[in-house]
Design a protein around this motif. Structure first.
Motif, PDB file in Angstrom:
ATOM      1  N   MET A  88     -33.538 -81.424  -6.710  1.00 42.06           N
ATOM      2  CA  MET A  88     -34.400 -81.804  -7.932  1.00 42.06           C
ATOM      3  C   MET A  88     -33.780 -82.192  -9.123  1.00 42.06           C
ATOM      4  O   MET A  88     -34.373 -83.217  -9.713  1.00 42.06           O
ATOM      5  CB  MET A  88     -35.458 -80.570  -7.911  1.00 42.06           C
ATOM      6  CG  MET A  88     -36.661 -81.043  -9.120  1.00 42.06           C
ATOM      7  SD  MET A  88     -37.771 -79.484  -9.032  1.00 42.06           S
ATOM      8  CE  MET A  88     -38.840 -79.831 -10.435  1.00 42.06           C
ATOM      9  N   GLY A  89     -32.764 -81.614  -9.533  1.00 39.52           N
ATOM     10  CA  GLY A  89     -32.481 -81.929 -10.863  1.00 39.52           C
ATOM     11  C   GLY A  89     -31.453 -83.239 -10.682  1.00 39.52           C
ATOM     12  O   GLY A  89     -31.687 -83.915 -11.396  1.00 39.52           O
ATOM     13  N   THR A  90     -30.997 -83.332  -9.684  1.00 46.28           N
ATOM     14  CA  THR A  90     -30.306 -84.594  -9.145  1.00 46.28           C
ATOM     15  C   THR A  90     -31.301 -85.858  -9.387  1.00 46.28           C
ATOM     16  O   THR A  90     -30.991 -86.954  -9.898  1.00 46.28           O
ATOM     17  CB  THR A  90     -29.551 -84.835  -7.984  1.00 46.28           C
ATOM     18  OG1 THR A  90     -28.827 -83.687  -7.823  1.00 46.28           O
ATOM     19  CG2 THR A  90     -28.887 -86.203  -7.757  1.00 46.28           C
ATOM     20  N   MET A  91     -32.311 -85.544  -8.853  1.00 46.84           N
ATOM     21  CA  MET A  91     -33.388 -86.573  -8.763  1.00 46.84           C
ATOM     22  C   MET A  91     -34.041 -87.100 -10.124  1.00 46.84           C
ATOM     23  O   MET A  91     -33.859 -88.356 -10.470  1.00 46.84           O
ATOM     24  CB  MET A  91     -34.589 -86.091  -8.125  1.00 46.84           C
ATOM     25  CG  MET A  91     -36.040 -87.215  -8.047  1.00 46.84           C
ATOM     26  SD  MET A  91     -35.655 -88.563  -7.283  1.00 46.84           S
ATOM     27  CE  MET A  91     -37.397 -89.325  -7.593  1.00 46.84           C
ATOM     28  N   VAL A 121     -40.659 -78.684  -2.922  1.00 51.04           N
ATOM     29  CA  VAL A 121     -40.355 -79.344  -4.135  1.00 51.04           C
ATOM     30  C   VAL A 121     -40.990 -80.798  -4.332  1.00 51.04           C
ATOM     31  O   VAL A 121     -40.732 -81.488  -5.116  1.00 51.04           O
ATOM     32  CB  VAL A 121     -38.844 -79.214  -4.395  1.00 51.04           C
ATOM     33  CG1 VAL A 121     -38.395 -78.042  -4.678  1.00 51.04           C
ATOM     34  CG2 VAL A 121     -37.993 -80.012  -3.229  1.00 51.04           C
ATOM     35  N   ASP A 122     -41.516 -81.422  -3.067  1.00 51.82           N
ATOM     36  CA  ASP A 122     -41.802 -82.617  -3.309  1.00 51.82           C
ATOM     37  C   ASP A 122     -42.630 -83.056  -4.453  1.00 51.82           C
ATOM     38  O   ASP A 122     -42.923 -84.092  -5.093  1.00 51.82           O
ATOM     39  CB  ASP A 122     -42.383 -83.131  -2.156  1.00 51.82           C
ATOM     40  CG  ASP A 122     -43.008 -84.672  -1.933  1.00 51.82           C
ATOM     41  OD1 ASP A 122     -41.906 -85.495  -1.984  1.00 51.82           O
ATOM     42  OD2 ASP A 122     -44.218 -84.932  -1.935  1.00 51.82           O
ATOM     43  N   ARG A 123     -43.770 -82.156  -4.711  1.00 45.07           N
ATOM     44  CA  ARG A 123     -44.852 -82.243  -5.773  1.00 45.07           C
ATOM     45  C   ARG A 123     -44.102 -82.410  -7.134  1.00 45.07           C
ATOM     46  O   ARG A 123     -44.505 -82.947  -7.964  1.00 45.07           O
ATOM     47  CB  ARG A 123     -45.810 -81.061  -5.612  1.00 45.07           C
ATOM     48  CG  ARG A 123     -46.732 -81.185  -6.579  1.00 45.07           C
ATOM     49  CD  ARG A 123     -47.563 -82.323  -6.509  1.00 45.07           C
ATOM     50  NE  ARG A 123     -48.718 -82.336  -7.643  1.00 45.07           N
ATOM     51  CZ  ARG A 123     -50.153 -82.727  -7.623  1.00 45.07           C
ATOM     52  NH1 ARG A 123     -50.562 -82.984  -6.356  1.00 45.07           N
ATOM     53  NH2 ARG A 123     -50.863 -82.754  -8.596  1.00 45.07           N
ATOM     54  N   PHE A 124     -43.132 -81.632  -6.987  1.00 46.44           N
ATOM     55  CA  PHE A 124     -42.400 -81.464  -8.512  1.00 46.44           C
ATOM     56  C   PHE A 124     -41.671 -82.762  -8.673  1.00 46.44           C
ATOM     57  O   PHE A 124     -41.735 -83.147  -9.989  1.00 46.44           O
ATOM     58  CB  PHE A 124     -41.390 -80.433  -8.617  1.00 46.44           C
ATOM     59  CG  PHE A 124     -42.225 -78.965  -8.649  1.00 46.44           C
ATOM     60  CD1 PHE A 124     -42.743 -78.355  -9.841  1.00 46.44           C
ATOM     61  CD2 PHE A 124     -42.366 -78.345  -7.466  1.00 46.44           C
ATOM     62  CE1 PHE A 124     -43.474 -77.032  -9.847  1.00 46.44           C
ATOM     63  CE2 PHE A 124     -42.956 -76.992  -7.590  1.00 46.44           C
ATOM     64  CZ  PHE A 124     -43.578 -76.517  -8.474  1.00 46.44           C
ATOM     65  N   MET A 125     -40.864 -83.319  -7.683  1.00 43.42           N
ATOM     66  CA  MET A 125     -40.259 -84.499  -7.848  1.00 43.42           C
ATOM     67  C   MET A 125     -41.114 -85.711  -7.944  1.00 43.42           C
ATOM     68  O   MET A 125     -40.686 -86.583  -8.471  1.00 43.42           O
ATOM     69  CB  MET A 125     -39.335 -84.660  -6.608  1.00 43.42           C
ATOM     70  CG  MET A 125     -38.209 -83.721  -6.621  1.00 43.42           C
ATOM     71  SD  MET A 125     -36.982 -84.211  -5.358  1.00 43.42           S
ATOM     72  CE  MET A 125     -37.725 -84.194  -3.929  1.00 43.42           C
ATOM     73  N   SER A 126     -42.415 -85.461  -7.598  1.00 45.14           N
ATOM     74  CA  SER A 126     -43.318 -86.534  -7.611  1.00 45.14           C
ATOM     75  C   SER A 126     -43.748 -87.148  -8.896  1.00 45.14           C
ATOM     76  O   SER A 126     -43.938 -88.217  -9.320  1.00 45.14           O
ATOM     77  CB  SER A 126     -44.750 -86.296  -6.916  1.00 45.14           C
ATOM     78  OG  SER A 126     -45.289 -85.244  -7.586  1.00 45.14           O
ATOM     79  N   GLU A 127     -43.470 -86.412  -9.871  1.00 42.10           N
ATOM     80  CA  GLU A 127     -43.713 -86.409 -11.264  1.00 42.10           C
ATOM     81  C   GLU A 127     -42.665 -87.275 -11.868  1.00 42.10           C
ATOM     82  O   GLU A 127     -43.072 -88.217 -12.504  1.00 42.10           O
ATOM     83  CB  GLU A 127     -43.684 -85.109 -12.010  1.00 42.10           C
ATOM     84  CG  GLU A 127     -45.012 -84.148 -11.868  1.00 42.10           C
ATOM     85  CD  GLU A 127     -44.970 -82.797 -12.037  1.00 42.10           C
ATOM     86  OE1 GLU A 127     -43.717 -82.403 -12.404  1.00 42.10           O
ATOM     87  OE2 GLU A 127     -45.906 -82.005 -11.926  1.00 42.10           O
TER      88      GLU A 127
END
Length: 451
Positions: free
Chosen positions: A223-226, A375-381
């Motif tokens: 997530m951090g890398t994204m 974590v997909d929902r968090f990365m979707s932001e």
């Protein structure tokens, strides 16, 4: 303080933090607030199709030279392909350098795939190029509008706009009606946007309440890398494009801050398309260019989605110890060049597209997508915000490329000299009076356009 908290982006930000707090401390209650965000998205989608249709038709109908329509469209597609390819390649390079999935040693046969069954079923049959072309033609106009099919709406709106331009003065009653209709729909958008803080509250309460912060910690490296990659893409790549186009990216981000915070809360770039189009027109971008580029950019220029696709695919391979050669990774990139063009701006579409890509390749285990579920929902932001900024910057860049931007007007707006504080001033009423926007006449390759 009253004026500060009266600003939409502040209210949305408060809603985001309040929703996250509720979801964290009382998760069983927070997860029940999902309908607030869903209703807001549905309200926006309610006016989404009419606005795209009317804006595209009006822009083309008012063009005096139809050759310029093709010129704008071709340049837009060239820009979209270059940027989306670069975003895919950037995600591929970063995920290989950082290696967020290395060392997880997950056995894909031991994963419970029930949670992703809906996504894999939807992406089980990826469309080929011929199917894609066939899909461009709607069965009926009503069907395309009812399903909010962006590409089909664009196809019909373009043909209708060309037809109106061809018949000349006889089209004036229709053009006048669509112009009044557009003002009325934008007035509805102004009402809907007042609900954005509640939508942000509900969406964040559901996300944190359902998935918890634990899922973020366990997959925090990915997530951090994204997030860092998306930030670098916006700051470096889009910043460079903005500089070439003659405007400050930072000033522009401040100008669309309300839309960005709304996207942050709802995780949907589609939720701000109507008001983003209005703001771009207000900033001096020709209405025909805005009407063509912004809607098509949702499908053909999803920069944040592209970064996510390559990172997620290679992450799954790393986590499940699936060996990939350089050729395999280039195949992933090539497949995503096609499948990424079908992604929309709504949360969940990226998961379906990724499932379709992995299923079509047969190399990376689709079951590994279970790892992303938390974590997909968090990365979707991050994806949605990057998509929104990329689309907006791309619209100005393309407008500058074809000479369809009032540079003086753009500079005034970004300097804060003409940016209305009141939503009603921007989304309601007549442009010349309520929004204080004077008609813009720009040169588009020698053809004069009134926007």
């Amino acid at each position: 303080m009253r004026r500060f908290f009266g600003k939409l982006y502040v209210q949305v930000l408060v809603g985001v933090f309040a929703g996250a707090a509720l979801g964290f401390f009382v998760p069983h209650i927070g997860s029940d607030f999902k309908p607030l965000g869903d209703v807001f998205i549905k309200l926006i989608k309610m006016v989404f199709a009419p606005i795209i249709f009317a804006t595209v038709v009006l822009g083309i109908a008012r063009m005096e030279n139809m050759k310029e329509l093709g010129r704008v469209g071709v340049r837009a597609l060239i820009y979209f392909e270059i940027l989306s390819t670069f975003a895919l390649a950037l995600g591929l390079v970063v995920v290989n350098v950082v290696g967020p999935g290395k060392g997880m040693n997950i056995d894909p046969t031991q994963l419970d795939t029930k949670a992703i069954a809906g996504y894999t079923a939807a992406g089980a049959k990826p469309e080929g190029f011929i199917d894609f072309l066939m899909h461009l033609v709607p069965t009926s106009v009503v069907d395309a509008l009812a399903r909010n099919d962006i590409l089909q709406i664009l196809v019909f709106a373009t043909m209708f706009g060309v037809a109106l331009s061809h018949i000349g003065p006889r089209a004036k009653p229709v053009v006048d009606f669509l112009d009044s209709f557009t003002h009325g729909v934008f007035s509805i958008v102004g009402m809907i946007m007042r609900l954005a803080p509640l939508a942000a509250f509900g969406a964040m309460a559901f996300t944190v309440g359902k998935y918890g912060l634990g899922s973020v910690v366990s997959l925090g490296k990915l997530m951090g890398t994204m997030y860092v990659t998306c930030f670098l893409f916006v700051a470096v790549v889009l910043g460079f494009i903005a500089r070439l186009s003659g405007f400050s990216l930072w000033k522009f981000l401040k100008y669309i801050k309300d839309e960005l915070f709304t996207v942050l809360g709802t995780s949907s770039s589609e939720s701000v398309v109507p008001q983003l189009m209005r703001k771009l027109e207000h900033a001096g971008i020709s209405k025909p260019v805005v009407g063509l580029v912004v809607p098509s950019g949702l499908t053909f220029n999803p920069d944040g989605q592209c970064i996510y696709y390559t990172m997620a695919a290679i992450f799954i391979a790393q986590a499940t110890n699936t060996p990939l050669t350089m050729t395999d990774q280039l195949v992933v990139l090539g497949v995503l060049l096609l499948t990424s063009k079908g992604s929309a701006g709504v949360t969940g579409s990226g998961f379906i597209t990724l499932a379709a890509t992995l299923a079509s390749m047969g190399k990376i285990p689709v079951a590994g997508m279970v790892l992303l579920l938390g974590v997909d929902r968090f990365m979707s932001e991050a994806r949605a915000i990057t998509n929104t900024i990329g689309n907006a910057v791309g619209t100005i860049a393309i407008a500058r490329w074809v000479g369809a931007v009032d540079r003086d007007r753009l500079a005034q707006v970004l300097d804060g000299k003409s940016d209305p504080e009141n939503l009603d001033e921007l989304y309601e009423g007549d442009d010349d009076e309520a929004s204080n926007v004077k008609p813009i006449r720009v040169e588009l390759g020698g053809a004069r356009i009134a926007a």
